[in-house]
Design an enzyme around this catalytic site. Structure first.
Site, PDB file in Angstrom:
ATOM      1  N   ARG A   3       0.851  -1.195   0.000  1.00  0.00           N
ATOM      2  CA  ARG A   3       0.000   0.000   0.000  1.00  0.00           C
ATOM      3  C   ARG A   3       0.879   1.235   0.000  1.00  0.00           C
ATOM      4  NH1 ARG A   3      -4.379   0.309   4.610  1.00  0.00           N
ATOM      5  NH2 ARG A   3      -2.670   0.993   5.945  1.00  0.00           N
ATOM      6  N   SER A  42     -12.335  -3.737   0.347  1.00  0.00           N
ATOM      7  CA  SER A  42     -12.681  -3.280   1.690  1.00  0.00           C
ATOM      8  C   SER A  42     -14.178  -3.057   1.794  1.00  0.00           C
ATOM      9  CB  SER A  42     -11.955  -1.973   2.020  1.00  0.00           C
ATOM     10  OG  SER A  42     -10.557  -2.168   2.044  1.00  0.00           O
ATOM     11  N   LYS A  96      -4.779   5.111   8.493  1.00  0.00           N
ATOM     12  CA  LYS A  96      -5.434   5.906   7.459  1.00  0.00           C
ATOM     13  C   LYS A  96      -6.801   6.329   7.970  1.00  0.00           C
ATOM     14  CE  LYS A  96      -7.621   2.231   4.765  1.00  0.00           C
ATOM     15  NZ  LYS A  96      -7.951   1.781   3.412  1.00  0.00           N
TER      16      LYS A  96
END
Length: 210
Positions: free
Chosen positions: A37, A106, A135
């Site tokens: 990521r 997600s 995040k």
């Protein structure tokens, strides 16, 4: 391809070492699944990094997933892509990476999980389970959402968000198939942290299958 146990997510805010070093240390410690990521770098940079990380993962026979970018996952010949709800729609991402690659997504509620299964996801991320600083993922959903989704969804469920060594057992008790972890592994001794997570997952499964 096995999508259980522990998924380690690279994260520059938790750890300043290179992505290659993050991945090497977690794989050396026994992790079998890493997700790359990088939400900051230019796509060319992400692609070049993805190729390097894919090669490392192959050396360890580990699953390598690229976050957000189906085109980069395809170009780098990663094992698959992980999408967010605001990324390219799942069906379109599937066209890019192909039928043989993994597509995860997600989800933050039951409706999104049902839609993900209907659209052909290979696994779903569920969370954030707990508060996370990695995040801006919204309010914590708690472990009850895992239980609710596991009752109605037949896909592997990967719990994510604020999972650490103190709360992982409460996640496993809801029958999550895997946990995705960034800061709790990358902050401090990566190898030791990875081993501790793997040991806790293994001991839980032994205790609940005996």
């Amino acid at each position: 391809m096995y999508l259980g146990g522990l998924c380690v997510i690279t994260d520059r805010s938790s750890c300043r070492i290179s992505y290659e070093e993050m991945v090497l240390r977690t794989l050396r410690a026994g992790a079998g699944w890493v997700q790359y990521r990088d939400k900051i770098s230019a796509k060319r940079t992400v692609y070049e990094e993805a190729v390097r990380l894919r090669n490392i993962a192959r050396d360890f026979e580990a699953v390598f997933i690229v976050n957000d970018y189906p085109d980069i996952a395809h170009a780098a010949d990663a094992d698959g892509v992980h999408l967010g709800q605001d990324d390219l729609p799942l069906r379109e991402a599937r066209k890019i990476v192909g039928r043989k690659k993994i597509v995860g997504i997600s989800t933050h509620n039951l409706n999104e999980a049902i839609e993900a299964e209907r659209n052909g996801a290979d696994y779903i991320g569920v969370g954030p389970v707990f508060q996370t600083g990695t995040k801006d993922a919204g309010l914590p959903k708690g472990t009850a959402l895992i239980r609710e989704i596991k009752r109605q969804i037949h896909l592997p469920v990967v719990a994510i968000g604020g999972i650490n060594l103190d709360n992982i057992m409460s996640v496993m008790q809801e029958k999550a198939d895997a946990v995705a972890v960034a800061s709790a592994i990358l902050s401090g001794n990566i190898e030791d942290n990875t081993r501790k997570f793997l040991e806790m997952i293994k001991s839980f499964r032994i205790a609940h299958h005996s």
